[in-house]
Design a protein around this motif. Structure first.
Motif, PDB file in Angstrom:
ATOM      1  N   GLN A  85     -89.405 -55.910  42.947  1.00  0.00           N
ATOM      2  CA  GLN A  85     -89.219 -54.742  43.631  1.00  0.00           C
ATOM      3  C   GLN A  85     -88.258 -54.773  44.953  1.00  0.00           C
ATOM      4  O   GLN A  85     -87.610 -53.660  45.052  1.00  0.00           O
ATOM      5  N   ALA A  86     -88.549 -55.916  45.422  1.00  0.00           N
ATOM      6  CA  ALA A  86     -87.772 -56.048  46.961  1.00  0.00           C
ATOM      7  C   ALA A  86     -86.235 -55.893  46.369  1.00  0.00           C
ATOM      8  O   ALA A  86     -85.331 -55.481  47.167  1.00  0.00           O
ATOM      9  N   GLU A  87     -85.987 -56.957  45.469  1.00  0.00           N
ATOM     10  CA  GLU A  87     -84.509 -56.921  45.189  1.00  0.00           C
ATOM     11  C   GLU A  87     -84.034 -55.598  44.676  1.00  0.00           C
ATOM     12  O   GLU A  87     -82.911 -55.135  44.957  1.00  0.00           O
ATOM     13  N   MET A  88     -84.740 -54.857  43.935  1.00  0.00           N
ATOM     14  CA  MET A  88     -84.413 -53.457  43.692  1.00  0.00           C
ATOM     15  C   MET A  88     -84.253 -52.322  44.743  1.00  0.00           C
ATOM     16  O   MET A  88     -83.228 -51.761  44.758  1.00  0.00           O
ATOM     17  N   ILE A  89     -85.004 -52.507  45.687  1.00  0.00           N
ATOM     18  CA  ILE A  89     -84.784 -51.735  46.859  1.00  0.00           C
ATOM     19  C   ILE A  89     -83.660 -52.230  47.658  1.00  0.00           C
ATOM     20  O   ILE A  89     -82.967 -51.059  47.999  1.00  0.00           O
ATOM     21  N   LYS A  90     -83.582 -53.508  47.989  1.00  0.00           N
ATOM     22  CA  LYS A  90     -82.272 -53.920  48.629  1.00  0.00           C
ATOM     23  C   LYS A  90     -80.891 -53.391  47.866  1.00  0.00           C
ATOM     24  O   LYS A  90     -80.030 -52.998  48.570  1.00  0.00           O
ATOM     25  N   ALA A  91     -80.853 -53.764  46.707  1.00  0.00           N
ATOM     26  CA  ALA A  91     -79.643 -53.345  45.836  1.00  0.00           C
ATOM     27  C   ALA A  91     -79.561 -51.885  45.692  1.00  0.00           C
ATOM     28  O   ALA A  91     -78.185 -51.509  46.126  1.00  0.00           O
ATOM     29  N   HIS A  92     -80.522 -51.013  45.568  1.00  0.00           N
ATOM     30  CA  HIS A  92     -80.480 -49.546  45.748  1.00  0.00           C
ATOM     31  C   HIS A  92     -79.936 -49.225  47.378  1.00  0.00           C
ATOM     32  O   HIS A  92     -78.845 -48.306  47.286  1.00  0.00           O
ATOM     33  N   GLU A  93     -80.491 -49.733  48.240  1.00  0.00           N
ATOM     34  CA  GLU A  93     -79.634 -49.323  49.776  1.00  0.00           C
ATOM     35  C   GLU A  93     -78.283 -49.888  49.635  1.00  0.00           C
ATOM     36  O   GLU A  93     -77.535 -48.987  50.248  1.00  0.00           O
ATOM     37  N   GLN A  94     -77.827 -50.783  49.155  1.00  0.00           N
ATOM     38  CA  GLN A  94     -76.605 -51.322  49.250  1.00  0.00           C
ATOM     39  C   GLN A  94     -75.650 -50.539  48.762  1.00  0.00           C
ATOM     40  O   GLN A  94     -74.619 -50.155  48.987  1.00  0.00           O
ATOM     41  N   LEU A  95     -76.122 -50.103  47.554  1.00  0.00           N
ATOM     42  CA  LEU A  95     -75.409 -49.082  46.387  1.00  0.00           C
ATOM     43  C   LEU A  95     -75.146 -47.799  47.184  1.00  0.00           C
ATOM     44  O   LEU A  95     -73.993 -47.112  47.211  1.00  0.00           O
ATOM     45  N   GLN A  96     -76.284 -47.255  47.917  1.00  0.00           N
ATOM     46  CA  GLN A  96     -76.083 -46.108  48.588  1.00  0.00           C
ATOM     47  C   GLN A  96     -75.186 -46.120  49.732  1.00  0.00           C
ATOM     48  O   GLN A  96     -74.444 -45.055  50.015  1.00  0.00           O
ATOM     49  N   ARG A  97     -75.184 -47.292  50.613  1.00  0.00           N
ATOM     50  CA  ARG A  97     -74.163 -47.616  51.566  1.00  0.00           C
ATOM     51  C   ARG A  97     -72.656 -47.394  50.920  1.00  0.00           C
ATOM     52  O   ARG A  97     -71.692 -46.700  51.392  1.00  0.00           O
ATOM     53  N   PHE A  98     -72.682 -48.008  49.989  1.00  0.00           N
ATOM     54  CA  PHE A  98     -71.316 -48.077  49.474  1.00  0.00           C
ATOM     55  C   PHE A  98     -70.669 -46.596  48.946  1.00  0.00           C
ATOM     56  O   PHE A  98     -69.548 -46.222  49.032  1.00  0.00           O
ATOM     57  N   LEU A  99     -71.470 -46.118  48.199  1.00  0.00           N
ATOM     58  CA  LEU A  99     -71.202 -44.819  47.904  1.00  0.00           C
ATOM     59  C   LEU A  99     -71.187 -43.634  48.896  1.00  0.00           C
ATOM     60  O   LEU A  99     -70.331 -42.620  48.753  1.00  0.00           O
ATOM     61  N   ALA A 100     -71.685 -44.168  50.124  1.00  0.00           N
ATOM     62  CA  ALA A 100     -71.670 -43.209  51.157  1.00  0.00           C
ATOM     63  C   ALA A 100     -70.192 -43.287  51.707  1.00  0.00           C
ATOM     64  O   ALA A 100     -69.824 -42.280  52.496  1.00  0.00           O
ATOM     65  N   VAL A 101     -69.478 -44.230  51.307  1.00  0.00           N
ATOM     66  CA  VAL A 101     -67.992 -44.222  52.000  1.00  0.00           C
ATOM     67  C   VAL A 101     -67.255 -42.900  51.553  1.00  0.00           C
ATOM     68  O   VAL A 101     -66.538 -42.356  52.275  1.00  0.00           O
ATOM     69  N   GLY A 102     -67.776 -42.628  50.257  1.00  0.00           N
ATOM     70  CA  GLY A 102     -67.304 -41.511  49.905  1.00  0.00           C
ATOM     71  C   GLY A 102     -65.714 -41.195  49.621  1.00  0.00           C
ATOM     72  O   GLY A 102     -65.319 -39.960  49.231  1.00  0.00           O
ATOM     73  N   ASN A 103     -64.925 -42.096  50.030  1.00  0.00           N
ATOM     74  CA  ASN A 103     -63.583 -41.997  49.861  1.00  0.00           C
ATOM     75  C   ASN A 103     -63.090 -42.559  48.456  1.00  0.00           C
ATOM     76  O   ASN A 103     -63.248 -43.630  48.337  1.00  0.00           O
ATOM     77  N   PRO A 104     -62.693 -41.784  47.311  1.00  0.00           N
ATOM     78  CA  PRO A 104     -62.457 -42.278  46.029  1.00  0.00           C
ATOM     79  C   PRO A 104     -61.414 -43.383  45.984  1.00  0.00           C
ATOM     80  O   PRO A 104     -61.365 -44.257  45.203  1.00  0.00           O
ATOM     81  N   ASP A 105     -60.369 -43.192  47.017  1.00  0.00           N
ATOM     82  CA  ASP A 105     -59.495 -44.364  46.885  1.00  0.00           C
ATOM     83  C   ASP A 105     -60.082 -45.713  47.320  1.00  0.00           C
ATOM     84  O   ASP A 105     -59.725 -46.466  46.714  1.00  0.00           O
ATOM     85  N   VAL A 106     -60.731 -45.814  48.205  1.00  0.00           N
ATOM     86  CA  VAL A 106     -61.708 -46.850  48.681  1.00  0.00           C
ATOM     87  C   VAL A 106     -62.399 -47.579  47.574  1.00  0.00           C
ATOM     88  O   VAL A 106     -62.291 -48.675  46.994  1.00  0.00           O
ATOM     89  N   ILE A 107     -63.062 -46.741  46.844  1.00  0.00           N
ATOM     90  CA  ILE A 107     -64.146 -47.083  45.710  1.00  0.00           C
ATOM     91  C   ILE A 107     -62.904 -47.508  44.501  1.00  0.00           C
ATOM     92  O   ILE A 107     -63.315 -48.605  43.833  1.00  0.00           O
ATOM     93  N   ALA A 108     -61.647 -46.840  44.179  1.00  0.00           N
ATOM     94  CA  ALA A 108     -60.962 -47.151  43.200  1.00  0.00           C
ATOM     95  C   ALA A 108     -60.215 -48.397  43.535  1.00  0.00           C
ATOM     96  O   ALA A 108     -60.172 -49.380  42.537  1.00  0.00           O
ATOM     97  N   ALA A 109     -60.132 -48.857  44.896  1.00  0.00           N
ATOM     98  CA  ALA A 109     -59.289 -50.156  45.204  1.00  0.00           C
ATOM     99  C   ALA A 109     -60.293 -51.089  44.959  1.00  0.00           C
ATOM    100  O   ALA A 109     -60.021 -52.289  44.529  1.00  0.00           O
ATOM    101  N   PHE A 110     -61.612 -50.818  45.238  1.00  0.00           N
ATOM    102  CA  PHE A 110     -62.712 -52.219  44.878  1.00  0.00           C
ATOM    103  C   PHE A 110     -62.756 -52.148  43.337  1.00  0.00           C
ATOM    104  O   PHE A 110     -62.729 -53.266  42.787  1.00  0.00           O
ATOM    105  N   ALA A 111     -62.837 -51.158  42.649  1.00  0.00           N
ATOM    106  CA  ALA A 111     -62.791 -51.166  41.244  1.00  0.00           C
ATOM    107  C   ALA A 111     -61.667 -51.998  40.674  1.00  0.00           C
ATOM    108  O   ALA A 111     -61.768 -52.974  39.696  1.00  0.00           O
ATOM    109  N   ASP A 112     -60.609 -51.901  41.005  1.00  0.00           N
ATOM    110  CA  ASP A 112     -59.130 -52.525  40.554  1.00  0.00           C
ATOM    111  C   ASP A 112     -59.432 -54.015  41.196  1.00  0.00           C
ATOM    112  O   ASP A 112     -58.774 -54.891  40.400  1.00  0.00           O
ATOM    113  N   SER A 113     -60.244 -54.577  42.069  1.00  0.00           N
ATOM    114  CA  SER A 113     -60.200 -55.824  42.186  1.00  0.00           C
ATOM    115  C   SER A 113     -61.234 -56.692  41.492  1.00  0.00           C
ATOM    116  O   SER A 113     -61.434 -57.866  41.977  1.00  0.00           O
ATOM    117  N   LEU A 114     -61.858 -55.934  40.569  1.00  0.00           N
ATOM    118  CA  LEU A 114     -62.832 -56.543  39.685  1.00  0.00           C
ATOM    119  C   LEU A 114     -62.342 -57.693  38.657  1.00  0.00           C
ATOM    120  O   LEU A 114     -61.522 -57.203  38.279  1.00  0.00           O
TER     121      LEU A 114
END
Length: 139
Positions: A85-114
């Motif tokens: 449960q703790a791991e799920m909560i921490k992962a959820h919080e990290q995902l929310q912070r990542f998505l809060a960037v809100g800039n599609p170009d930043v998220i796309a650059a991240f996706a391109d680097s995978l």
């Protein structure tokens, strides 16, 4: 997969010693200060005062990670969340912070680097999100 737990600790961040002690509590299920102290001192290269363990257990209780129960003369600490449960909560919080960037170009650059394995994992996650969304709409 289990849903996110309703309960959240008051403070998610824990220091290295707090994380180590929390891991010990998860392993033991419930423990006294002596139980935790003995486990830490089982490593001959470690030194840690008994009072330091007490302080960390109280801090984890104040942060909402542990509960303390008195049984007879002893105090026992137990986790309020499972490790999963703790791991799920921490992962959820990290995902929310990542998505809060809100800039599609930043998220796309991240996706391109995978790498391929990470891309496949993201695709599998997207499929599960879509299935969960369709299940909600179908109700």
């Amino acid at each position: 997969m289990a849903p996110l737990p309703d309960y959240r600790p008051k403070q998610l961040s824990v220091g290295p010693l707090e994380a180590e002690i929390l891991q010990i509590i998860w392993e033991l299920g419930s423990a006294t200060v002596k139980d935790v102290h003995d486990r830490i001192l089982s490593d001959p290269n470690r030194e840690l005062a008994y009072t330091s363990v007490t302080t960390v257990l109280r801090r984890l209780t104040d942060k909402g990670w542990l509960a303390c129960d008195k049984k007879g003369k002893a105090f026992y600490w137990r986790p309020l969340l499972t490790k999963q449960q703790a791991e799920m909560i921490k992962a959820h919080e990290q995902l929310q912070r990542f998505l809060a960037v809100g800039n599609p170009d930043v998220i796309a650059a991240f996706a391109d680097s995978l790498d391929e394995a990470s891309s496949n994992q993201i695709e599998a996650i997207a499929k599960r999100i879509q299935a969960a969304r369709q299940a909600r709409e179908g109700k």
